[in-house]
Design a protein around this motif. Structure first.
Motif, PDB file in Angstrom:
ATOM      1  N   ASP A   1      -5.503   2.046 -12.686  1.00 56.56           N
ATOM      2  CA  ASP A   1      -4.446   1.624 -13.608  1.00 56.56           C
ATOM      3  C   ASP A   1      -3.499   0.598 -12.976  1.00 56.56           C
ATOM      4  OD1 ASP A   1      -3.692   1.712 -16.309  1.00 56.56           O
ATOM      5  OD2 ASP A   1      -1.913   2.903 -15.858  1.00 56.56           O
ATOM      6  N   GLY A   2      -4.047  -0.195 -12.057  1.00 62.65           N
ATOM      7  CA  GLY A   2      -3.269  -1.315 -11.529  1.00 62.65           C
ATOM      8  C   GLY A   2      -2.248  -0.951 -10.475  1.00 62.65           C
ATOM      9  N   ILE A   3      -2.362   0.226  -9.890  1.00 58.68           N
ATOM     10  CA  ILE A   3      -1.436   0.583  -8.806  1.00 58.68           C
ATOM     11  C   ILE A   3      -2.151   1.474  -7.793  1.00 58.68           C
ATOM     12  CG2 ILE A   3      -0.461   2.571 -10.033  1.00 58.68           C
ATOM     13  CD1 ILE A   3       2.268   1.806  -8.708  1.00 58.68           C
ATOM     14  N   ILE A   4      -1.878   1.203  -6.532  1.00 58.42           N
ATOM     15  CA  ILE A   4      -2.460   1.963  -5.430  1.00 58.42           C
ATOM     16  C   ILE A   4      -1.317   2.734  -4.788  1.00 58.42           C
ATOM     17  CG2 ILE A   4      -3.681   1.780  -3.239  1.00 58.42           C
ATOM     18  CD1 ILE A   4      -4.156  -1.268  -4.625  1.00 58.42           C
ATOM     19  N   VAL A   5      -1.444   4.041  -4.683  1.00 54.50           N
ATOM     20  CA  VAL A   5      -0.394   4.852  -4.053  1.00 54.50           C
ATOM     21  C   VAL A   5      -1.008   5.698  -2.949  1.00 54.50           C
ATOM     22  CG1 VAL A   5       1.021   4.942  -6.153  1.00 54.50           C
ATOM     23  CG2 VAL A   5      -0.612   6.772  -5.702  1.00 54.50           C
ATOM     24  N   GLY A   6      -0.204   5.992  -1.931  1.00 55.25           N
ATOM     25  CA  GLY A   6      -0.717   6.831  -0.866  1.00 55.25           C
ATOM     26  C   GLY A   6       0.233   6.916   0.310  1.00 55.25           C
ATOM     27  N   LYS A   7      -0.318   7.420   1.416  1.00 59.91           N
ATOM     28  CA  LYS A   7       0.500   7.610   2.605  1.00 59.91           C
ATOM     29  C   LYS A   7      -0.156   6.929   3.794  1.00 59.91           C
ATOM     30  CE  LYS A   7       0.381  12.028   3.835  1.00 59.91           C
ATOM     31  NZ  LYS A   7       0.399  13.500   3.619  1.00 59.91           N
ATOM     32  N   GLY A   8       0.648   6.605   4.762  1.00 63.59           N
ATOM     33  CA  GLY A   8       0.114   5.952   5.949  1.00 63.59           C
ATOM     34  C   GLY A   8       1.180   5.890   7.016  1.00 63.59           C
ATOM     35  N   LEU A   9       0.897   5.063   8.012  1.00 64.61           N
ATOM     36  CA  LEU A   9       1.846   4.894   9.102  1.00 64.61           C
ATOM     37  C   LEU A   9       2.305   3.446   9.146  1.00 64.61           C
ATOM     38  CD1 LEU A   9      -0.058   6.844  11.935  1.00 64.61           C
ATOM     39  CD2 LEU A   9       1.856   7.691  10.539  1.00 64.61           C
ATOM     40  N   LEU A  10       3.587   3.261   9.444  1.00 65.43           N
ATOM     41  CA  LEU A  10       4.116   1.926   9.699  1.00 65.43           C
ATOM     42  C   LEU A  10       4.847   2.000  11.028  1.00 65.43           C
ATOM     43  CD1 LEU A  10       4.635  -0.996   8.715  1.00 65.43           C
ATOM     44  CD2 LEU A  10       6.775  -0.169   7.720  1.00 65.43           C
ATOM     45  N   ASP A  11       4.377   1.218  11.998  1.00 64.47           N
ATOM     46  CA  ASP A  11       4.993   1.258  13.324  1.00 64.47           C
ATOM     47  C   ASP A  11       4.967   2.697  13.865  1.00 64.47           C
ATOM     48  OD1 ASP A  11       6.255   0.092  15.496  1.00 64.47           O
ATOM     49  OD2 ASP A  11       8.274   0.394  14.681  1.00 64.47           O
ATOM     50  N   GLY A  12       3.893   3.406  13.511  1.00 61.87           N
ATOM     51  CA  GLY A  12       3.724   4.774  13.991  1.00 61.87           C
ATOM     52  C   GLY A  12       4.489   5.837  13.223  1.00 61.87           C
ATOM     53  N   LYS A  13       5.297   5.405  12.252  1.00 59.00           N
ATOM     54  CA  LYS A  13       6.100   6.378  11.506  1.00 59.00           C
ATOM     55  C   LYS A  13       5.464   6.652  10.137  1.00 59.00           C
ATOM     56  CE  LYS A  13      10.464   5.001  13.615  1.00 59.00           C
ATOM     57  NZ  LYS A  13      10.041   3.726  14.240  1.00 59.00           N
ATOM     58  N   PRO A  14       5.536   7.889   9.657  1.00 57.66           N
ATOM     59  CA  PRO A  14       4.917   8.211   8.359  1.00 57.66           C
ATOM     60  C   PRO A  14       5.696   7.582   7.193  1.00 57.66           C
ATOM     61  CG  PRO A  14       6.121  10.107   9.205  1.00 57.66           C
ATOM     62  CD  PRO A  14       6.167   9.067  10.285  1.00 57.66           C
ATOM     63  N   VAL A  15       4.976   6.932   6.317  1.00 61.98           N
ATOM     64  CA  VAL A  15       5.601   6.346   5.120  1.00 61.98           C
ATOM     65  C   VAL A  15       4.732   6.641   3.906  1.00 61.98           C
ATOM     66  CG1 VAL A  15       6.762   4.444   6.338  1.00 61.98           C
ATOM     67  CG2 VAL A  15       4.440   4.120   5.469  1.00 61.98           C
ATOM     68  N   LEU A  16       5.358   6.631   2.736  1.00 59.31           N
ATOM     69  CA  LEU A  16       4.607   6.613   1.482  1.00 59.31           C
ATOM     70  C   LEU A  16       4.691   5.181   0.956  1.00 59.31           C
ATOM     71  CD1 LEU A  16       5.719   9.942  -0.258  1.00 59.31           C
ATOM     72  CD2 LEU A  16       3.725   9.519   1.173  1.00 59.31           C
ATOM     73  N   ALA A  17       3.635   4.735   0.303  1.00 60.02           N
ATOM     74  CA  ALA A  17       3.614   3.336  -0.123  1.00 60.02           C
ATOM     75  C   ALA A  17       2.866   3.179  -1.435  1.00 60.02           C
ATOM     76  CB  ALA A  17       2.964   2.461   0.949  1.00 60.02           C
TER      77      ALA A  17
END
Lengths: 293, 107
Positions: free
Chosen positions: A48-64
């Motif tokens: 539906d035109g959007i990707i959601v999930g979790k990951g790391l940014l600079d080693g820190k947990p983020v939702l994106a």
């Protein structure tokens, strides 16, 4: 150097986060797509035109989340909105270091009418709840379709917006302004006018974008890491709100008579304002230092 | 809108059947998205096309025959959402999708 503007939403998200760290929630294979579009006999996208999930940014947990402008201009339908709201509400439970919104949207998906409008209001409410919980929400805006309508408002509810010059941010988009106010008011085909009015440089000078970066996924990643490192609890007190209202009233008083962005830049005391759109980002930032509204 | 289903037999197994799905392309005018998933189809391969342009079954058949002559995968489900992409674009996306699938994820 990989262009953010030309990349798909999926490429942007994967390039922004630490390599190999992204885990998608409700991926395309889950086939959670719009029930409304099928009823309207219109092709639907698996995500539906959007990707959601979790990951790391600079080693820190983020939702994106990343909106795909190529599908219906990134417009927010019921499922699209629910995925974004769900991600934000998940942040209240998971307490990530930040939520990143890679916006690219014309606003409400009008095919879905009230369901889309309600979805946008739910997104706004969720953003404010996440911020009130002390979790920063950062917006990255550098896609081909810009960020308008409900998503334009939602973006300004967040802690900070980072843009490239190519990104655009506003409430009504160029075509909407032209349609409702006439071509004399705003010529949506005048690309130079569109970008100097709605583009990243002007938003940065007005203070609506906290940062401006060159059009590269790596530059957006660096900016997001910078925001993450500097993140501090927002002041959401009544006094802070009133101060912001006064600042906006002063801005209107100061620039309300200007007919063009260049007039605003001139009154900010920037030398050779008409040349700003041609400057590379480092030179632009240097030229406008201490001159932002 | 039209939904078309094509089945192919006698393909070669794609190594490691538990690899993650791959998605390429976007559902935009003249474009399409292609989702490739490992799927136990008793050695067959299936393509499910949902397309905004009706009446083009023979063209899809020709483009997909060509694709299977090149790749001949088995135990694979390919799902397509199409908004009137030309045959050349469809062929390109199918090749990209197989490449991404074999590489193990999104392109």
């Amino acid at each position: 150097m990989s262009s953010y503007y030309e990349a798909s939403a999926r490429e942007r998200l994967l390039g922004l986060l630490d390599e190999g760290s992204f885990q998608e929630i409700l991926p395309p294979s889950a086939r959670i797509s719009s029930p409304h579009l099928r009823q309207l006999d219109t092709p639907a996208a698996f995500d539906d035109g959007i990707i959601v999930g979790k990951g790391l940014l600079d080693g820190k947990p983020v939702l994106a989340a990343a909106q795909e402008g190529g599908f219906m201009g990134g417009a927010v339908g019921e499922v699209h909105g629910a995925k974004l709201t769900g991600l934000l509400e998940r942040a209240l439970d998971e307490k990530p270091a930040a939520v990143l919104l890679l916006v690219e949207s014309g606003g409400v998906r009008l095919h879905e009418a009230n369901a889309g409008l309600i979805a946008v209001s739910e997104i706004m409410r969720a953003i404010l709840a996440v911020r009130a919980a002390g979790i920063p929400v950062f917006v990255l805006d550098g896609g081909q379709f810009g960020c308008f309508g409900g998503m334009g408002i939602a973006s300004r509810l967040c802690d900070a917006v980072v843009m490239s010059e190519e990104g655009r941010l506003g409430l009504s988009g160029p075509e909407v302004i032209e349609t409702t106010m006439g071509v004399e008011e705003f010529d949506s085909r005048d690309r130079a006018l569109v970008w100097r009015t709605l583009g990243g440089k002007h938003r940065y000078l007005l203070g609506e974008a906290a940062g401006i970066v060159p059009d590269a996924i790596a530059a957006f990643r660096d900016a997001a890491i910078g925001l993450l490192r500097q993140a501090q609890a927002p002041d959401l007190s009544l006094a802070a709100m009133q101060a912001e209202h006064r600042r906006l009233a002063n801005r209107l008083e100061r620039f309300g008579q200007c007919r063009d962005a260049i007039d605003i830049w001139r009154s900010l005391g920037i030398e050779e304002p008409a040349g700003l759109p041609l400057l590379e980002i480092p030179e632009f930032v240097a030229r406008t230092q201490d001159r932002r509204a | 809108m039209e939904t078309l289903v094509f089945d192919y037999r006698d393909g070669k197994p794609v190594p490691a059947s538990n690899r993650p799905p791959a998605l390429v392309g976007v559902v935009g005018s003249g474009n399409l998205e292609v989702l490739v998933e490992a799927h136990d189809l008793s050695g067959a391969a299936r393509v499910e096309v949902v397309t905004a342009a009706t009446g083009f079954r023979p063209i899809w058949q020709a483009v997909l025959d060509d694709f299977f002559n090149r790749h001949a995968p088995s135990n694979i489900l390919i799902s397509i959402n199409d908004v009137g992409a030309t045959p050349a674009v469809v062929s390109l996306r199918l090749d990209q999708a197989m490449e991404a699938f074999k590489a193990g994820g999104a392109a």
